[in-house]
Scaffold this active site. Structure first.
Site, PDB file in Angstrom:
ATOM      1  CG  HIS A  17      -8.856  31.458  -3.927  1.00  0.00           C
ATOM      2  ND1 HIS A  17      -8.787  32.788  -4.258  1.00  0.00           N
ATOM      3  CD2 HIS A  17      -9.127  31.425  -2.600  1.00  0.00           C
ATOM      4  CE1 HIS A  17      -9.025  33.529  -3.188  1.00  0.00           C
ATOM      5  NE2 HIS A  17      -9.218  32.726  -2.164  1.00  0.00           N
ATOM      6  CE  LYS A  41     -13.899  40.399   2.830  1.00  0.00           C
ATOM      7  NZ  LYS A  41     -13.448  39.003   2.888  1.00  0.00           N
ATOM      8  NE  ARG A  90      -3.718  31.854   3.197  1.00  0.00           N
ATOM      9  CZ  ARG A  90      -4.343  33.025   3.169  1.00  0.00           C
ATOM     10  NH1 ARG A  90      -4.145  33.835   2.149  1.00  0.00           N
ATOM     11  NH2 ARG A  90      -5.147  33.401   4.128  1.00  0.00           N
ATOM     12  CB  SER A 128      -8.096  37.948  -2.285  1.00  0.00           C
ATOM     13  OG  SER A 128      -8.447  36.716  -2.835  1.00  0.00           O
TER      14      SER A 128
END
Ligand code: PNS
Length: 159
Positions: A17, A41, A90, A128
């Site tokens: 990030h 979440k 990515r 993460s």
């Protein structure tokens, strides 16, 4: 004023990030890092903790603001008068997921252009979720997050 927005959960912020944030900040007059408050979440860190951790990693960048938001990103970007939505990619899998998101966001806010930045190759495996799992199992995350974030994870899992 060219204002960009970079949204995410940042649970926690990673070197991946931070790489995108630094590069995006050099392309815009102002970069708003928008931390999602998503009650559905389950996050490891609270919204306040996620914001605080980001702020600690970005003190040296003058054109960054860290905010939180709930609801539709397209609406939030309109409220802030942001014209650019930054997303990091990515892999091809990220692109498959993000391309329809970009079209959806454009359909909800025609003044918002999604710009994709490719993650640096050395960070293309960092996420993460992987960082949380490795930290929970006592593995080495020192190349994936700044020292301050590794310490926060250590605290969290030693409680
Ligand atoms: O770091 P994440 O969890 O991958 O970030 C996801 C995020 C915050 C970018 C995404 O969930 C989002 O945009 N949430 C806001 C709600 C919204 O606008 N949803 C519709 C997208 S088309």
């Amino acid at each position: 004023m060219r204002r960009a927005i970079y949204p995410g959960s940042f649970d926690p912020v990673t070197n991946g990030h931070l790489d995108i944030i630094r590069r995006a900040a050099s392309l815009a007059d102002e970069l708003i890092v928008a931390v999602v408050a998503n009650p559905s979440k389950k996050c490891l860190f609270t919204l306040e903790e996620r914001r605080e951790m980001l702020a600690g990693c970005l003190e040296d960048l003058p054109n960054i603001k860290i905010v939180s938001f709930a609801g539709l990103l397209a609406d939030f970007a309109r409220q802030l008068d942001a014209q650019i939505l930054v997303k990091g990619l990515r892999s091809a899998a990220d692109f498959e997921y993000e391309a329809p998101m970009a079209h959806l966001n454009k359909s909800l806010n025609s003044g918002l252009e999604t710009v994709f930045l490719l993650s640096s190759p050395a960070l293309s495996f960092v996420s993460s979720s992987a960082v949380r799992e490795i930290a929970a199992l006592g593995g080495d995350i020192s190349r994936m997050v700044p020292v301050s974030i590794a310490a926060r994870l250590k605290d969290k899992f030693s409680l």
